[in-house]
Design an enzyme around this catalytic site. Sequence first.
Site, short mmCIF file in Angstrom:
data_model
loop_
_atom_site.label_atom_id
_atom_site.label_comp_id
_atom_site.label_asym_id
_atom_site.label_seq_id
_atom_site.Cartn_x
_atom_site.Cartn_y
_atom_site.Cartn_z
CB SER A 1 40.42 -5.84 62.83
OG SER A 1 41.13 -5.29 62.55
CE1 TYR B 1 40.95 -9.93 59.29
CE2 TYR B 1 40.87 -7.95 59.53
CZ TYR B 1 41.23 -9.15 59.75
OH TYR B 1 41.46 -9.07 61.58
N1 LIG Z 1 47.01 -9.76 64.23
C1 LIG Z 1 46.58 -9.13 64.55
O1 LIG Z 1 46.37 -7.69 63.44
C2 LIG Z 1 44.97 -9.08 64.26
C3 LIG Z 1 44.21 -7.94 64.30
C4 LIG Z 1 42.75 -7.72 64.25
C5 LIG Z 1 41.89 -8.83 63.98
N2 LIG Z 1 42.68 -9.87 64.54
C6 LIG Z 1 42.24 -10.89 64.36
O2 LIG Z 1 42.38 -11.78 65.43
C7 LIG Z 1 42.26 -13.50 65.27
C8 LIG Z 1 43.20 -14.15 65.14
O3 LIG Z 1 44.01 -13.42 64.42
P1 LIG Z 1 45.31 -14.00 64.22
O4 LIG Z 1 46.30 -12.61 64.20
O5 LIG Z 1 45.84 -14.26 66.05
O6 LIG Z 1 45.84 -14.73 63.84
P2 LIG Z 1 46.93 -16.17 63.75
O7 LIG Z 1 46.62 -16.63 62.21
O8 LIG Z 1 47.74 -16.50 64.42
O9 LIG Z 1 45.58 -17.33 64.44
C9 LIG Z 1 44.27 -17.99 63.65
C10 LIG Z 1 43.71 -19.41 64.35
O10 LIG Z 1 41.91 -19.52 63.71
C11 LIG Z 1 42.65 -20.31 63.44
N3 LIG Z 1 41.17 -20.95 62.11
C12 LIG Z 1 41.84 -20.28 60.72
N4 LIG Z 1 40.22 -20.62 60.53
C13 LIG Z 1 39.67 -21.72 61.14
C14 LIG Z 1 38.22 -22.16 60.94
N5 LIG Z 1 37.44 -22.48 60.20
N6 LIG Z 1 38.27 -22.98 62.33
C15 LIG Z 1 38.63 -22.85 63.83
N7 LIG Z 1 39.32 -22.09 63.22
C16 LIG Z 1 40.04 -21.25 62.67
C17 LIG Z 1 43.63 -20.98 63.03
O11 LIG Z 1 43.96 -22.17 62.61
C18 LIG Z 1 44.92 -19.84 63.80
O12 LIG Z 1 45.01 -20.81 65.47
C19 LIG Z 1 41.41 -13.07 64.25
O13 LIG Z 1 39.66 -12.73 63.81
C20 LIG Z 1 41.58 -11.50 63.11
O14 LIG Z 1 40.84 -11.38 62.31
C21 LIG Z 1 44.21 -9.84 63.79
#
Ligand SMILES: NC(=O)c1ccc[n+]([C@@H]2O[C@H](COP(=O)([O-])OP(=O)(O)OC[C@H]3O[C@@H](n4cnc5c(N)ncnc54)[C@H](O)[C@@H]3O)[C@@H](O)[C@H]2O)c1
Length: 253
Positions: A138, A150
């Site tokens: 991130s 985080y």
């Molecule tokens: N959306 C953003 O702005 C952003 C920015 C930087 C990083 N991220 C990172 O991207 C990744 C995905 O996040 P997102 O934004 O798509 O969120 P999201 O909530 O849409 O998707 C996250 C997915 O991870 C799954 N998950 C959570 N805990 C889990 C576990 N213990 N085992 C297996 N699956 C699990 C959830 O069920 C969900 O489907 C994360 O690592 C998040 O930190 C997101």
Amino acid sequence: MTQLEGLVTIITGAASGLGEATARRFVRDGATVIMSDIQQKKGEAISSEIGAEFLAADVTEEKQIADLVDQALARHGRLDCMINNAGALGVVGGIATISSEDWNKTVSLLLGSVFYGMKHAARAMINQGDGCILSTTSVAGLVAMGPHAYTAAKHGVVGLTKSVASELARYGVRVNAVAPGTVPTDMTGQIYGGQEGVRETSKARNPLGRSVEAADIAGGFAYLAGPDGKNITGQILTIDAGQSACPAPNRYY
Ligand SMILES: NC(=O)c1ccc[n+]([C@@H]2O[C@H](COP(=O)([O-])OP(=O)(O)OC[C@H]3O[C@@H](n4cnc5c(N)ncnc54)[C@H](O)[C@@H]3O)[C@@H](O)[C@H]2O)c1
């Protein structure tokens, strides 16, 4: 031939957001995709819609990640790409208030899971003599931008990516990460009052003034996994419309 033709790829956290968009992109580019998530129903519905496979796994449980890799190997005989993406925001609050239990849970979800994914993918890829391990860090892995646990865990993903890249290069295995900016997904929608709220926040925070979308992040993963990424390892590809590099307008121009 499409860019990712036949690439056997596991994506964790693939039932939503960035993981789902990446699964859709990889299938479109010809990869054989195994989507994984704890949300089984949703994951199965998406995988059958797009022509991927689905295997449920909790990324905080090492045995489940080991089994996930073993099942991919049993089905396809190899693992070309592992994308450690699952995550959530985790514990929030001031440093003086965070419990050890909540801290450990968050770090286990965001960093321990990446260790498990790298460890078990490496086991397969070292034998093959090639492969590609990708993780989702991130902008909070580069600068102070999120809750403490985080931010610490995502910085940890950056360090682990470089460290494991340095070990696995001799086996032809590449290890990289993508650092997204603020992207509308379920996770961020909960923080910024829905996906439009995320887009407005993101545009206001970055110098390009554009919202960064899940498909942009999927494109970054596809680039790193595909032929154009063949000489890239130990790198963090930041996709944030300039948010982390240019945090404020510069008064010299
Ligand atoms: N959306 C953003 O702005 C952003 C920015 C930087 C990083 N991220 C990172 O991207 C990744 C995905 O996040 P997102 O934004 O798509 O969120 P999201 O909530 O849409 O998707 C996250 C997915 O991870 C799954 N998950 C959570 N805990 C889990 C576990 N213990 N085992 C297996 N699956 C699990 C959830 O069920 C969900 O489907 C994360 O690592 C998040 O930190 C997101």
